[in-house]
Design an enzyme around this catalytic site. Structure first.
Site, PDB file in Angstrom:
ATOM      1  CE1 TYR A 123      -4.289  -1.249   0.078  1.00 58.73           C
ATOM      2  CE2 TYR A 123      -4.476   1.089   0.502  1.00 58.73           C
ATOM      3  CZ  TYR A 123      -5.038  -0.104   0.112  1.00 58.73           C
ATOM      4  OH  TYR A 123      -6.346  -0.142  -0.254  1.00 58.73           O
ATOM      5  CE  LYS A 170      -0.155 -17.495  -0.232  1.00 61.85           C
ATOM      6  NZ  LYS A 170      -1.254 -18.452  -0.389  1.00 61.85           N
ATOM      7  CG  ASP A 203      -4.416 -18.892   0.730  1.00 55.58           C
ATOM      8  OD1 ASP A 203      -3.927 -18.727   1.871  1.00 55.58           O
ATOM      9  OD2 ASP A 203      -3.891 -19.644  -0.110  1.00 55.58           O
ATOM     10  CG  ASP A 227      -8.036  -2.560   0.760  1.00 52.96           C
ATOM     11  OD1 ASP A 227      -8.942  -1.815   1.149  1.00 52.96           O
ATOM     12  OD2 ASP A 227      -7.776  -2.745  -0.439  1.00 52.96           O
TER      13      ASP A 227
END
Ligand code: NAD
Length: 335
Positions: A123, A170, A203, A227
């Protein structure tokens, strides 16, 4: 008397800001709203979408609330929303996602809190074209920001009587950057033995939230996952129209809904003001106006539950201002 910076924003921002302001004023608490404008509309006058005097107003008042501001896609100026968070070091994005009775959704008892790191990760927009056909974006994660956001999540969990914090990452693929985020969260968790801690790969987290949202409580995430998962959680409770939020730093807090400026609905008195009104509930609690916060929350929940004076996204025909009127009437009836 509280002095609060109000940035109406653009797109649907001005309509929902006006609705929110009327609702908050109807509680009887005294607020001096210092209205400041930012975004594309001020570019020609000030040469920037975020003039210094807007930042100065927030720095001085310490509390601000804003409508959404459009960010051009692909080119044009960088996000004013992201710039505000970075400039003011509003490192924690807090997004409580809770079911309101009367809202049609596949889920009825959602009670989740997103704590999103607000200052770094992809970001930051640290990217470049390497050649005409190759682009690169740098994902920077620091121990300092990761520990700071993890501490915020645990302190929030304790203050709000929550039971568990889940760190989302992740780190199986991005072993360095997300690995550092996870390691930082794990280290911080050791200081809060009273709160359960676990982690999930992002995920899997998305699937888990859709299948078993009741298993989760407070989630702490790096900026980009925060987000995305915010909108997923807004979907669980019935849409972006009812998802509030806050950007919090050590001294300054800026309240805003999760949703954007929904340009195609701008100026139609059509969209739901609830997300910004519930953001004002977070603001009222933050400034110590607990009674006013409860009034606004209860009145909004009652109007939503009745399902009559509600906007299209909640199955009604009311406009933004009519829904605000109904909430104000409830506040007045609540005394
Ligand atoms: P969006 O959140 O503006 O709208 C997506 C859809 O959600 C809308 O088309 C509408 O169907 C629904 N929606 C949103 N708010 C609603 C409301 N109050 N009531 C009822 N329905 C509502 O997302 P987008 O279209 O991807 O983004 C539009 C612009 O907003 C972009 O320029 C984006 O950069 C900007 N944005 C700003 C912020 C912010 O100011 N913090 C946040 C997100 C997006």
């Amino acid at each position: 008397m509280h002095k609060i910076t109000l940035i109406p924003g653009d797109g649907i921002g001005p309509e929902i800001s006006e609705a929110m302001r009327r609702v908050v004023d109807s509680t009887g608490i005294k607020i001096n709203w210092e209205v400041q404008h930012a975004g594309a509309d001020v570019m020609s006058e000030y040469g920037t979408p975020l003039p210094d005097h807007v930042l100065e107003s927030i720095r001085k008042n310490k509390i601000a609330i804003k409508g959404p501001i459009t960010t051009p896609v692909g080119s044009g100026f960088r996000s004013v929303n992201v710039a505000l968070r970075k400039e003011l070091d509003l490192y924690a994005c807090l997004r409580p996602c809770f079911s309101l009775k009367g809202v049609k959704s596949r889920y009825s008892d959602i009670d989740l809190v997103i704590v999103r790191e607000n200052t770094e990760d992809l970001y930051a927009g640290n990217e470049r074209m390497i050649d005409d056909d190759t682009a690169e974006s740098i994902k920077r994660i620091t121990r300092k920001a990761s520990e700071r956001i993890a501490n915020f999540a645990f302190k929030y969990a304790i203050a709000e009587n929550r039971k568990k914090v889940t760190a989302v990452h992740k780190a199986n693929i991005m072993k360095c950057s997300d690995g550092l985020f996870l390691e930082s969260a794990r280290n911080v968790a050791k200081n809060y033995p009273q709160i359960e801690f676990e982690d999930r790969i992002v995920d899997n987290m998305c699937m888990q939230l859709v299948q078993y949202p009741e298993k989760y409580d407070v989630m702490v995430l790096p900026n980009l996952y925060g987000d995305i998962v915010s909108d997923l959680c807004a979907g669980l409770i019935g849409g972006l129209g009812i998802a509030p939020g806050a950007n919090i730093g050590d001294e300054i807090a800026l309240f805003e809904p999760t949703h954007g400026s929904a340009p195609r609905y701008a100026g139609q008195n059509k969209v739901n003001p609830t997300a910004l009104i519930l953001s004002s509930v977070l603001m009222l609690k933050h400034i110590g106006e607990k009674e006013a916060a409860e009034k606004v929350l209860n009145a909004t929940a009652a109007v939503v539950e009745e399902g009559i004076n509600v906007t299209y996204d909640l199955g009604g025909n009311a406009g933004t201002s009519q829904m605000a009127d109904a909430i104000i009437e409830k506040i007045q009836n609540l005394g």
